[in-house]
Enzyme design. Structure first.
Site, short mmCIF file in Angstrom:
data_model
loop_
_atom_site.label_atom_id
_atom_site.label_comp_id
_atom_site.label_asym_id
_atom_site.label_seq_id
_atom_site.Cartn_x
_atom_site.Cartn_y
_atom_site.Cartn_z
N GLY A 135 -39.80 -26.54 27.25
CA GLY A 135 -39.69 -25.16 27.70
C GLY A 135 -38.91 -25.07 29.00
O GLY A 135 -38.73 -26.06 29.71
N CYS A 136 -38.45 -23.87 29.31
CA CYS A 136 -37.60 -23.69 30.49
C CYS A 136 -38.37 -23.88 31.80
O CYS A 136 -37.98 -24.68 32.65
CB CYS A 136 -36.91 -22.33 30.44
SG CYS A 136 -38.01 -20.93 30.12
N PHE A 137 -39.49 -23.16 31.97
CA PHE A 137 -40.31 -23.37 33.16
C PHE A 137 -40.82 -24.81 33.21
O PHE A 137 -40.88 -25.43 34.28
CB PHE A 137 -41.49 -22.41 33.18
CG PHE A 137 -41.27 -21.15 33.97
CD1 PHE A 137 -40.81 -21.19 35.27
CD2 PHE A 137 -41.53 -19.91 33.40
CE1 PHE A 137 -40.61 -20.04 36.01
CE2 PHE A 137 -41.34 -18.74 34.13
CZ PHE A 137 -40.88 -18.79 35.44
N ALA A 138 -41.19 -25.34 32.04
CA ALA A 138 -41.71 -26.71 31.98
C ALA A 138 -40.69 -27.70 32.50
O ALA A 138 -41.03 -28.66 33.20
CB ALA A 138 -42.12 -27.05 30.55
#
Length: 324
Positions: A135-138
């Site tokens: 994921g992007c935030f991850a």
């Protein structure tokens, strides 16, 4: 020497991540785009949906997938597994899923999806046939924490992060209207964001003691990019933390540790992550910035493809940030 290109198809090419993949793969030296799949926009030219692709790619979207060497799944979350169940894919085809279906449990039929963060899983990604894109935030948060996790000094982590409107996808929602988003910032999914479990699962491979991640994400009034700040307690000197991060990322082509303050425009339109560290007393703050559609999605998918296929890791990803 003749360069025999591999064929690629994109499922969900009409979305933001799908269209970014079109932009990247149109110029990739080792790839030929064979088809762009969309159920809702079949029969429409991709450049009619995204005018920036005019002269770059004029392919017509289709609802009939073809057999290809590389398949990218750019579907809404929880839809990749059902699509694969309904469509028989050659076991030799490299599948890269940009959704969240296989990040926590990578098993599907006879495939085992590798978590596609190259900075920790490069060896497993080489030659892989099934990859779950992070994921992007991850991505932004993990890259800010891995060096400390490796030293087993992470306990309680407090993270704030702000993301652009493209992170919400193409479908119009109340919180993506220009009149609502412009000149506005709001928190959402406070302490309950779906990427937290994904982050903790990966950090646990480095840091066996229990880690508490308290994450507050914000919606930003800009189109693309993610900026996160993670606060941790440590007795390490700032110079030692800098050295720890420089050593950890010494051979990484897309991660830059900066001793100067960073800003979002250093990474927008690139596959880079830039990191900056500050410290006061025994409290350190690790800032990280990425483009949510590139290092946080499509660019990372191309990076993973390059590793899996044995190509140069930065092929098709030598992108300049937007300056103005």
């Amino acid at each position: 020497m003749i360069n025999i290109k591999k064929t690629a198809g994109i499922i969900g090419a009409n979305g933001y991540t799908g269209s970014e993949l079109v932009r990247l793969l149109a110029f990739h030296p080792n790839v030929t785009l064979s088809f762009l799949y969309s159920r809702s926009n079949s029969g429409t030219k991709i450049s009619d949906l995204y005018p920036d692709l005019t002269t770059v790619c004029e392919m017509v979207l289709t609802d009939q997938p073809e057999e290809v060497d590389i398949l990218f799944l750019c579907l809404p979350h929880k839809e990749s597994q059902s699509w694969l169940a309904q469509n028989k894919i050659n076991e030799e085809t490299l599948i890269i899923d940009l959704g969240n279906d296989f990040r926590l449990n990578g098993n599907f039929e006879n495939r085992n999806f590798i978590y596609g963060l190259s900075e920790i899983n490069r060896k497993q990604l080489i030659g892989a046939k099934s990859i779950a894109n992070p994921g992007c935030f991850a991505t932004a948060i993990q890259l800010a924490l891995f060096p400390l996790a490796q030293k087993k000094i992470l306990n309680d982590v407090y993270t704030t992060g702000i993301t652009g409107s493209t992170g919400a996808g193409q479908s119009l929602q109340a919180t993506t209207h220009f009149t609502w988003r412009n000149d506005n910032i709001s928190a959402y999914k406070t302490l309950k964001h779906q990427h937290v479990e994904e982050i903790l699962q990966q950090l646990a491979s480095f840091n066996k003691n229990e880690i508490s991640l308290n994450f507050v994400p914000w919606r930003g009034d800009f189109a693309r990019g993610i900026f996160t700040s993670s606060t941790v307690k440590t007795d390490l000197e700032l110079s030692d933390i800098h050295q720890l991060f420089r050593d950890f990322y010494a051979d990484e082509p897309f991660v830059k540790v900066s001793e100067k303050a960073i800003d979002l425009k250093q990474v927008v339109n690139t596959n880079r992550c830039v990191i900056h560290i500050e410290k006061s007393g025994n409290v350190a703050v690790i800032h990280s910035a990425i483009d949510n559609l590139l290092k946080g999605a499509s660019g990372q998918a191309v990076q993973n493809m390059n590793l899996a296929m044995g190509w140069e890791e930065n092929s098709g990803l030598n992108l300049k940030p937007i300056a103005f």
